[in-house]
Design a protein around this motif. Sequence first.
Motif, PDB file in Angstrom:
ATOM      1  N   MET A  39      51.454  37.901  45.360  1.00 12.29           N
ATOM      2  CA  MET A  39      50.427  38.893  45.074  1.00 12.29           C
ATOM      3  C   MET A  39      50.167  39.039  43.577  1.00 12.29           C
ATOM      4  SD  MET A  39      50.382  42.906  46.236  1.00 12.29           S
ATOM      5  CE  MET A  39      50.424  42.521  47.979  1.00 12.29           C
ATOM      6  N   LYS A  40      51.198  38.929  42.773  1.00 13.57           N
ATOM      7  CA  LYS A  40      51.052  39.138  41.325  1.00 13.57           C
ATOM      8  C   LYS A  40      50.253  38.040  40.645  1.00 13.57           C
ATOM      9  CE  LYS A  40      55.528  36.926  40.306  1.00 13.57           C
ATOM     10  NZ  LYS A  40      56.871  37.134  39.718  1.00 13.57           N
ATOM     11  N   ASN A  41      49.991  36.941  41.367  1.00  7.93           N
ATOM     12  CA  ASN A  41      49.217  35.839  40.811  1.00  7.93           C
ATOM     13  C   ASN A  41      47.905  35.595  41.565  1.00  7.93           C
ATOM     14  OD1 ASN A  41      51.288  35.046  38.877  1.00  7.93           O
ATOM     15  ND2 ASN A  41      52.442  34.306  40.636  1.00  7.93           N
ATOM     16  N   ALA A  42      47.581  36.459  42.505  1.00 10.33           N
ATOM     17  CA  ALA A  42      46.467  36.197  43.413  1.00 10.33           C
ATOM     18  C   ALA A  42      45.118  36.115  42.688  1.00 10.33           C
ATOM     19  CB  ALA A  42      46.408  37.278  44.495  1.00 10.33           C
ATOM     20  N   GLY A  43      44.855  37.053  41.789  1.00 10.19           N
ATOM     21  CA  GLY A  43      43.587  37.037  41.065  1.00 10.19           C
ATOM     22  C   GLY A  43      43.453  35.796  40.208  1.00 10.19           C
ATOM     23  N   HIS A  44      44.526  35.429  39.534  1.00  9.83           N
ATOM     24  CA  HIS A  44      44.536  34.234  38.687  1.00  9.83           C
ATOM     25  C   HIS A  44      44.283  32.979  39.503  1.00  9.83           C
ATOM     26  CE1 HIS A  44      46.048  31.324  35.691  1.00  9.83           C
ATOM     27  NE2 HIS A  44      46.718  30.809  36.697  1.00  9.83           N
ATOM     28  N   VAL A  45      44.994  32.838  40.605  1.00  9.88           N
ATOM     29  CA  VAL A  45      44.880  31.641  41.427  1.00  9.88           C
ATOM     30  C   VAL A  45      43.474  31.501  42.002  1.00  9.88           C
ATOM     31  CG1 VAL A  45      45.684  30.543  43.561  1.00  9.88           C
ATOM     32  CG2 VAL A  45      47.337  31.513  41.961  1.00  9.88           C
ATOM     33  N   ALA A  46      42.899  32.606  42.442  1.00 10.30           N
ATOM     34  CA  ALA A  46      41.543  32.562  42.985  1.00 10.30           C
ATOM     35  C   ALA A  46      40.514  32.329  41.878  1.00 10.30           C
ATOM     36  CB  ALA A  46      41.232  33.853  43.738  1.00 10.30           C
ATOM     37  N   GLY A  47      40.673  33.036  40.781  1.00 15.11           N
ATOM     38  CA  GLY A  47      39.697  32.955  39.701  1.00 15.11           C
ATOM     39  C   GLY A  47      39.611  31.604  39.042  1.00 15.11           C
ATOM     40  N   LYS A  48      40.725  30.875  39.011  1.00 13.66           N
ATOM     41  CA  LYS A  48      40.694  29.566  38.352  1.00 13.66           C
ATOM     42  C   LYS A  48      39.789  28.584  39.073  1.00 13.66           C
ATOM     43  CE  LYS A  48      44.717  27.526  40.676  1.00 13.66           C
ATOM     44  NZ  LYS A  48      43.897  26.741  41.593  1.00 13.66           N
ATOM     45  N   GLN A  49      39.423  28.850  40.340  1.00 11.68           N
ATOM     46  CA  GLN A  49      38.508  27.951  41.037  1.00 11.68           C
ATOM     47  C   GLN A  49      37.130  27.977  40.380  1.00 11.68           C
ATOM     48  OE1 GLN A  49      41.517  26.755  42.953  1.00 11.68           O
ATOM     49  NE2 GLN A  49      39.537  25.868  43.482  1.00 11.68           N
ATOM     50  N   ILE A  50      36.680  29.140  39.968  1.00 10.47           N
ATOM     51  CA  ILE A  50      35.401  29.222  39.262  1.00 10.47           C
ATOM     52  C   ILE A  50      35.502  28.530  37.912  1.00 10.47           C
ATOM     53  CG2 ILE A  50      33.803  30.805  38.101  1.00 10.47           C
ATOM     54  CD1 ILE A  50      34.118  32.721  40.382  1.00 10.47           C
ATOM     55  N   LEU A  51      36.574  28.815  37.176  1.00 16.35           N
ATOM     56  CA  LEU A  51      36.781  28.164  35.884  1.00 16.35           C
ATOM     57  C   LEU A  51      36.826  26.649  36.034  1.00 16.35           C
ATOM     58  CD1 LEU A  51      37.495  28.207  32.863  1.00 16.35           C
ATOM     59  CD2 LEU A  51      39.898  28.483  33.539  1.00 16.35           C
ATOM     60  N   SER A  52      37.568  26.195  37.024  1.00 11.44           N
ATOM     61  CA  SER A  52      37.735  24.759  37.260  1.00 11.44           C
ATOM     62  C   SER A  52      36.405  24.079  37.556  1.00 11.44           C
ATOM     63  CB  SER A  52      38.708  24.549  38.433  1.00 11.44           C
ATOM     64  OG  SER A  52      38.786  23.191  38.789  1.00 11.44           O
ATOM     65  N   PHE A  53      35.607  24.689  38.420  1.00 14.24           N
ATOM     66  CA  PHE A  53      34.335  24.065  38.779  1.00 14.24           C
ATOM     67  C   PHE A  53      33.355  24.100  37.616  1.00 14.24           C
ATOM     68  CE2 PHE A  53      30.225  23.762  41.047  1.00 14.24           C
ATOM     69  CZ  PHE A  53      30.451  22.543  41.676  1.00 14.24           C
ATOM     70  N   ALA A  54      33.424  25.134  36.803  1.00 13.93           N
ATOM     71  CA  ALA A  54      32.568  25.205  35.624  1.00 13.93           C
ATOM     72  C   ALA A  54      32.918  24.097  34.630  1.00 13.93           C
ATOM     73  CB  ALA A  54      32.700  26.575  34.963  1.00 13.93           C
ATOM     74  N   ILE A  55      34.208  23.903  34.380  1.00  6.44           N
ATOM     75  CA  ILE A  55      34.647  22.830  33.475  1.00  6.44           C
ATOM     76  C   ILE A  55      34.212  21.472  34.007  1.00  6.44           C
ATOM     77  CG2 ILE A  55      36.683  21.623  32.589  1.00  6.44           C
ATOM     78  CD1 ILE A  55      38.083  24.392  32.527  1.00  6.44           C
ATOM     79  N   ALA A  56      34.455  21.244  35.296  1.00  7.19           N
ATOM     80  CA  ALA A  56      34.090  19.964  35.905  1.00  7.19           C
ATOM     81  C   ALA A  56      32.591  19.711  35.832  1.00  7.19           C
ATOM     82  CB  ALA A  56      34.566  19.917  37.357  1.00  7.19           C
ATOM     83  N   SER A  57      31.795  20.750  36.046  1.00  8.48           N
ATOM     84  CA  SER A  57      30.341  20.597  36.039  1.00  8.48           C
ATOM     85  C   SER A  57      29.838  20.082  34.701  1.00  8.48           C
ATOM     86  CB  SER A  57      29.668  21.938  36.360  1.00  8.48           C
ATOM     87  OG  SER A  57      29.964  22.371  37.664  1.00  8.48           O
ATOM     88  N   LEU A  58      30.313  20.674  33.616  1.00  7.17           N
ATOM     89  CA  LEU A  58      29.846  20.274  32.294  1.00  7.17           C
ATOM     90  C   LEU A  58      30.397  18.912  31.884  1.00  7.17           C
ATOM     91  CD1 LEU A  58      30.122  23.708  30.437  1.00  7.17           C
ATOM     92  CD2 LEU A  58      28.067  22.624  31.362  1.00  7.17           C
ATOM     93  N   ALA A  59      31.679  18.692  32.131  1.00  2.68           N
ATOM     94  CA  ALA A  59      32.294  17.432  31.710  1.00  2.68           C
ATOM     95  C   ALA A  59      31.782  16.241  32.522  1.00  2.68           C
ATOM     96  CB  ALA A  59      33.811  17.535  31.833  1.00  2.68           C
ATOM     97  N   PHE A  60      31.549  16.447  33.815  1.00  2.00           N
ATOM     98  CA  PHE A  60      31.047  15.360  34.652  1.00  2.00           C
ATOM     99  C   PHE A  60      29.597  15.032  34.308  1.00  2.00           C
ATOM    100  CE2 PHE A  60      30.186  13.372  38.936  1.00  2.00           C
ATOM    101  CZ  PHE A  60      31.143  12.370  38.820  1.00  2.00           C
ATOM    102  N   TRP A  61      28.818  16.057  33.985  1.00  2.00           N
ATOM    103  CA  TRP A  61      27.433  15.843  33.564  1.00  2.00           C
ATOM    104  C   TRP A  61      27.382  15.065  32.251  1.00  2.00           C
ATOM    105  CZ3 TRP A  61      25.386  19.049  29.365  1.00  2.00           C
ATOM    106  CH2 TRP A  61      24.063  18.730  29.032  1.00  2.00           C
ATOM    107  N   ALA A  62      28.235  15.425  31.312  1.00  2.00           N
ATOM    108  CA  ALA A  62      28.200  14.803  29.989  1.00  2.00           C
ATOM    109  C   ALA A  62      28.688  13.355  30.026  1.00  2.00           C
ATOM    110  CB  ALA A  62      29.051  15.611  29.013  1.00  2.00           C
ATOM    111  N   ALA A  63      29.780  13.091  30.730  1.00  2.00           N
ATOM    112  CA  ALA A  63      30.391  11.773  30.641  1.00  2.00           C
ATOM    113  C   ALA A  63      30.960  11.240  31.944  1.00  2.00           C
ATOM    114  CB  ALA A  63      31.509  11.808  29.585  1.00  2.00           C
ATOM    115  N   GLY A  64      31.525  12.102  32.783  1.00  2.16           N
ATOM    116  CA  GLY A  64      32.249  11.624  33.954  1.00  2.16           C
ATOM    117  C   GLY A  64      31.398  10.830  34.923  1.00  2.16           C
TER     118      GLY A  64
END
Length: 437
Positions: A39-64
Amino acid sequence: MNEVQLSLALDSLWVMLGAILVIGMQVGFALLEAGSTRMKNAGHVAGKQILSFAIASLAFWAAGFAITFGKGNGFIGTEGWFLKEGTETFSSLSWANVPLELKFLFQLAFVGVSLAIAWGGFAERAKLSVYFIFGTIFTVAIYPVIGHWVWGGGWLGEMGMQDFAGSTVVHLQGAIAALVATLLLGPRIGKFNKDGTPNYIPGHNQVYTVIGGFVLWVGWFGFNAGSTMGTADGFFGYVALTTNIAAAAGAIASILTAKWLVGKADIPAMVNGVLAALVAITAACAFVEPWAAAVIGAVAGSFTFWTSVYFERKGIDDPIYAFSVHGIAGIVGTISTGFFASPRLVEKTGIGKPGLFYGGGVDQLLVQTIGVLGAAVYVAVVSFIILYALKKTIGLRVTPDQEISGLDISEHGSYGYPEHLDPTYQQPPTVVSSRSL
């Protein structure tokens, strides 16, 4: 609207729907991983999915995307940065009759899934800064290279490797990165006793885990059936059929295996069995008959539970069993076409050769094995170099005090469940209804 225009419209709508379903799998991962951790990590674990997809979106568009599908050599693409398209820049995707933007969006969804899998090995103890750095590098220097080898006109594709929707390209890559991270980070505080025996750290919400698993099951129809990237002959329906049969077999096999090995019909084990079966059939869904799909799903579901128990007993703390579910099952699924690839389906797809059980000899089995080994070695080596360098510079892991208090509060400043975990939390004042006066 003529026949050609209608075909383009239908194909485009199908690919867009497939992309939405696969991107929606991020919701499944958020629920599954948050429910499977504390429970003490639930917000972090869920929230990183948005962060992760945002990072992937920009990096994959630029070069990946360019490195994966751009014109180049047998190892990497060298054209198409920022989706700049020339005459033959993305000829590796010319078989799909949809606009480039949709091809990008669909493939981006796959990268997002692979990166989400990798984060499983980081769970409950990695610094937030590591997600930014490793996520970017994974999207431009790890995932695209294997993607190019298999799907972008690279050397494994030329050999005829059969990986229809990514048991190796998507799942094994993410799982290997997760395993390397797990080993370099070390186990969570309290996971193992001094004698090495593991302690059970249950997830805080099995309902989230189950719902997340079901969301992923539904999303997988976009993952596998969507990879046909067309509707003309209705083949996507066949791919959906084999996908669903495998998932069902994985569910039954895994819960029975859990009952047999540990004496309990473990619910998270059943969910992981479904996911393992889906991972395994991802490579084979277009190449095998329905009966073989059931066998592949059952083997993956059962074997994944056994390996998750085995690795834990060997001192590996993989909080959501990313390597067993996505790595072991990814290997099972990729190798399986070397045994089960049907001649009629090989002819239809035009990829590789029939499997050993259909008289095709060991040729396809060897190709599949080489593909698995090549991908695993590359991802393991590059992931280790990057993560080891981060460990020696900025560090991979939060402090013990931060880990004990939870990443919700230490990294983000608030708990996902403040009323349960924050002693300073105050309920809002009670509003008295005029009707009660």
